[in-house]
Scaffold this motif. Structure first.
Motif, PDB file in Angstrom:
ATOM      1  N   THR A  29      15.988  61.392  -7.287  1.00 30.98           N
ATOM      2  CA  THR A  29      16.807  60.098  -6.031  1.00 30.98           C
ATOM      3  C   THR A  29      18.162  60.138  -7.523  1.00 30.98           C
ATOM      4  O   THR A  29      19.398  59.527  -7.717  1.00 30.98           O
ATOM      5  CB  THR A  29      16.275  59.300  -5.449  1.00 30.98           C
ATOM      6  OG1 THR A  29      15.611  60.542  -4.789  1.00 30.98           O
ATOM      7  CG2 THR A  29      17.332  58.872  -4.952  1.00 30.98           C
ATOM      8  N   LEU A  30      17.320  59.456  -8.504  1.00 30.15           N
ATOM      9  CA  LEU A  30      17.744  58.396 -10.067  1.00 30.15           C
ATOM     10  C   LEU A  30      18.422  59.434 -10.264  1.00 30.15           C
ATOM     11  O   LEU A  30      20.003  59.304 -10.797  1.00 30.15           O
ATOM     12  CB  LEU A  30      16.975  57.889 -10.587  1.00 30.15           C
ATOM     13  CG  LEU A  30      17.743  57.160 -11.780  1.00 30.15           C
ATOM     14  CD1 LEU A  30      18.626  55.855 -11.579  1.00 30.15           C
ATOM     15  CD2 LEU A  30      15.993  56.530 -12.587  1.00 30.15           C
ATOM     16  N   ARG A  31      18.146  60.812 -10.269  1.00 27.02           N
ATOM     17  CA  ARG A  31      18.709  61.852 -11.543  1.00 27.02           C
ATOM     18  C   ARG A  31      19.901  62.747 -10.933  1.00 27.02           C
ATOM     19  O   ARG A  31      21.373  63.087 -11.234  1.00 27.02           O
ATOM     20  CB  ARG A  31      17.832  62.963 -11.699  1.00 27.02           C
ATOM     21  CG  ARG A  31      17.979  64.140 -13.024  1.00 27.02           C
ATOM     22  CD  ARG A  31      19.294  65.392 -12.251  1.00 27.02           C
ATOM     23  NE  ARG A  31      19.644  66.311 -13.036  1.00 27.02           N
ATOM     24  CZ  ARG A  31      20.283  66.934 -12.785  1.00 27.02           C
ATOM     25  NH1 ARG A  31      19.966  67.189 -11.611  1.00 27.02           N
ATOM     26  NH2 ARG A  31      21.262  67.826 -13.362  1.00 27.02           N
ATOM     27  N   MET A  53      16.407  63.180 -17.848  1.00 28.21           N
ATOM     28  CA  MET A  53      15.896  62.931 -16.942  1.00 28.21           C
ATOM     29  C   MET A  53      15.257  64.762 -16.583  1.00 28.21           C
ATOM     30  O   MET A  53      14.113  64.575 -16.019  1.00 28.21           O
ATOM     31  CB  MET A  53      16.182  62.072 -15.529  1.00 28.21           C
ATOM     32  CG  MET A  53      16.402  61.061 -15.640  1.00 28.21           C
ATOM     33  SD  MET A  53      17.951  60.551 -14.408  1.00 28.21           S
ATOM     34  CE  MET A  53      17.769  59.468 -15.287  1.00 28.21           C
ATOM     35  N   SER A  87      20.775  61.687 -17.868  1.00 29.06           N
ATOM     36  CA  SER A  87      21.236  62.921 -16.636  1.00 29.06           C
ATOM     37  C   SER A  87      19.851  64.229 -17.189  1.00 29.06           C
ATOM     38  O   SER A  87      18.730  64.745 -16.681  1.00 29.06           O
ATOM     39  CB  SER A  87      21.984  63.318 -15.801  1.00 29.06           C
ATOM     40  OG  SER A  87      21.332  64.526 -15.127  1.00 29.06           O
ATOM     41  N   PRO A 127      11.253  59.585  -6.552  1.00 27.22           N
ATOM     42  CA  PRO A 127      12.203  58.692  -6.860  1.00 27.22           C
ATOM     43  C   PRO A 127      12.803  59.563  -8.166  1.00 27.22           C
ATOM     44  O   PRO A 127      13.924  58.896  -8.477  1.00 27.22           O
ATOM     45  CB  PRO A 127      11.243  57.706  -7.695  1.00 27.22           C
ATOM     46  CG  PRO A 127      10.403  57.855  -6.555  1.00 27.22           C
ATOM     47  CD  PRO A 127      10.068  59.282  -6.523  1.00 27.22           C
ATOM     48  N   LEU A 128      12.156  59.571  -8.981  1.00 28.94           N
ATOM     49  CA  LEU A 128      12.945  60.196 -10.361  1.00 28.94           C
ATOM     50  C   LEU A 128      14.243  61.621 -10.438  1.00 28.94           C
ATOM     51  O   LEU A 128      15.151  61.706 -10.098  1.00 28.94           O
ATOM     52  CB  LEU A 128      11.867  61.142 -11.263  1.00 28.94           C
ATOM     53  CG  LEU A 128      13.124  61.547 -13.212  1.00 28.94           C
ATOM     54  CD1 LEU A 128      13.704  60.579 -13.980  1.00 28.94           C
ATOM     55  CD2 LEU A 128      11.663  62.232 -13.543  1.00 28.94           C
ATOM     56  N   PHE A 142      21.903  60.356  -9.109  1.00 27.54           N
ATOM     57  CA  PHE A 142      23.373  59.617  -8.644  1.00 27.54           C
ATOM     58  C   PHE A 142      24.085  59.667 -10.410  1.00 27.54           C
ATOM     59  O   PHE A 142      25.188  59.598  -9.715  1.00 27.54           O
ATOM     60  CB  PHE A 142      22.812  58.123  -8.638  1.00 27.54           C
ATOM     61  CG  PHE A 142      22.622  57.807  -7.019  1.00 27.54           C
ATOM     62  CD1 PHE A 142      23.237  56.964  -5.850  1.00 27.54           C
ATOM     63  CD2 PHE A 142      21.117  58.040  -6.561  1.00 27.54           C
ATOM     64  CE1 PHE A 142      23.514  56.801  -5.079  1.00 27.54           C
ATOM     65  CE2 PHE A 142      20.675  57.621  -5.132  1.00 27.54           C
ATOM     66  CZ  PHE A 142      22.354  56.862  -4.271  1.00 27.54           C
ATOM     67  N   VAL A 143      22.658  59.868 -10.953  1.00 26.64           N
ATOM     68  CA  VAL A 143      23.283  60.387 -12.875  1.00 26.64           C
ATOM     69  C   VAL A 143      24.436  61.404 -12.885  1.00 26.64           C
ATOM     70  O   VAL A 143      25.022  61.169 -13.054  1.00 26.64           O
ATOM     71  CB  VAL A 143      22.202  59.805 -13.404  1.00 26.64           C
ATOM     72  CG1 VAL A 143      22.461  59.174 -15.238  1.00 26.64           C
ATOM     73  CG2 VAL A 143      21.826  58.549 -13.309  1.00 26.64           C
TER      74      VAL A 143
END
Length: 320
Positions: A90-92, A185, A182, A87-88, A94-95
């Motif tokens: 994935t979020l990273r 993360m 980013s 999940p991290l 997008f950002v």
């Protein structure tokens, strides 16, 4: 934030990796990253000047990075990419994609020295978001440093007097804001993940993701342009690997001052290759921004040791 990640400890698939602090090693990796990031910035500007849209450059940067990382990915296999922190990642992704698109766009819109100088505002955005969203206690000295830092951007931009495009400056500041998130993360991931895995996941995610905006501005590049685009991906991958290793070897607050060298290298490339002569106001403003950013990072490190900070120490901006 503790150095040990509960999710990683609970999963046998992820081993917590040791992080010995070595300022000399970390500083060496950071200096090399500065050189490579400066070269990549020059390459991006060169390809953009040849007629390739910055969003398309971003796609090819990720595509060729994936090509460069492919041997390691194939050798590591599924086992080497197994993680409990998807999940991290994935979020990273997008950002990071948002930051990359904004950064490449700003390099095409602004003189590269000014674009790089505005990128040093990332620590201020981290402090603001930490206070507003995470509820971190930010005391007067850090708020003062943040305000002084943003005054440094006004020195560079000089509204009403400078010929720096306002839209380009806004895009550069947007890149800095998203880059701040980013890099936090990246720091969090580096506590349990290897540098190669972090960069590999970035390229695996960002290659298809960055293709979507690139399709809206697509123009088929020539063979010569493809060669330059490959260099963007190759140099960018090397820069990111060096940057990740720098953060893994030493605390960000200890090696942050070295990152100012990136502005010097970019200015040299801008003058020699693109005949862009930065004004004295750019250097003054950049010094104010960078000095304030270093102070903010020092205070973040102190707050973290005292248990008041809810975020890791702020990383220097790593564009691309």
């Amino acid at each position: 934030m503790n150095d040990r990640d509960p999710q990683a400890e609970a999963s046998p698939a992820v081993a917590v990796l040791p992080r010995p602090s070595n300022i000399v090693v970390g500083g060496g990796w950071m200096l090399l990253a500065c050189v490579l990031f400066a070269i990549m910035t020059g390459l991006v500007r060169h390809v953009a000047d040849s007629g390739v849209h910055p969003w398309e450059i971003a796609f090819f940067r990720n595509f060729f990075s994936l090509v460069v990382m492919a041997p390691w990915i194939l050798q590591a296999g599924v086992a080497g990419l197994r993680t409990a922190r998807l999940p991290l990642y994935t979020l990273r992704a997008f950002v990071g994609m948002t930051s990359m698109l904004c950064w490449f766009w700003s390099v095409a819109l602004l003189p590269i020295t000014e674009a790089t100088a505005l990128g040093f505002t990332a620590p201020f955005f981290v402090t603001i978001l930490a206070a507003l969203i995470l509820g971190e206690v930010v005391r007067l000295r850090r708020w003062t440093a943040v305000i002084i830092g943003f005054l440094g951007t006004l020195v560079i931009l000089r509204p009403g007097e400078s010929d720096i495009p306002a839209f380009g400056a806004a895009v550069a500041l947007g890149a800095a804001a998203t880059q701040a998130a980013s890099t936090i993360m990246i720091k969090t991931l580096s506590r349990t993940e290897s540098p190669n895995a972090i960069v590999a996941y970035m390229t695996i995610y960002l290659t298809p993701m960055s293709l979507v905006p690139a399709l809206f501005v697509w123009s088929t590049p020539s063979w010569e342009q493809l060669g330059w685009l490959f260099l963007v991906g190759f140099v960018g991958t090397g820069a990111h690997l060096c940057f990740t290793r720098a953060l893994r070897a030493a605390d960000a607050s200890a090696i942050m001052p070295i990152d100012f060298a990136r502005l010097v290298f970019v200015a040299i490339i801008g003058m020699v290759v693109f005949h862009q002569i930065p004004s004295v106001w750019t250097w003054v403003g950049a010094a104010v921004i960078f000095g304030s950013g270093v102070y903010v990072m020092r205070r973040e490190a102190i707050a973290a040791r005292e248990g008041r900070a809810k975020i890791p120490p702020i990383e220097p901006p790593a564009t691309g």
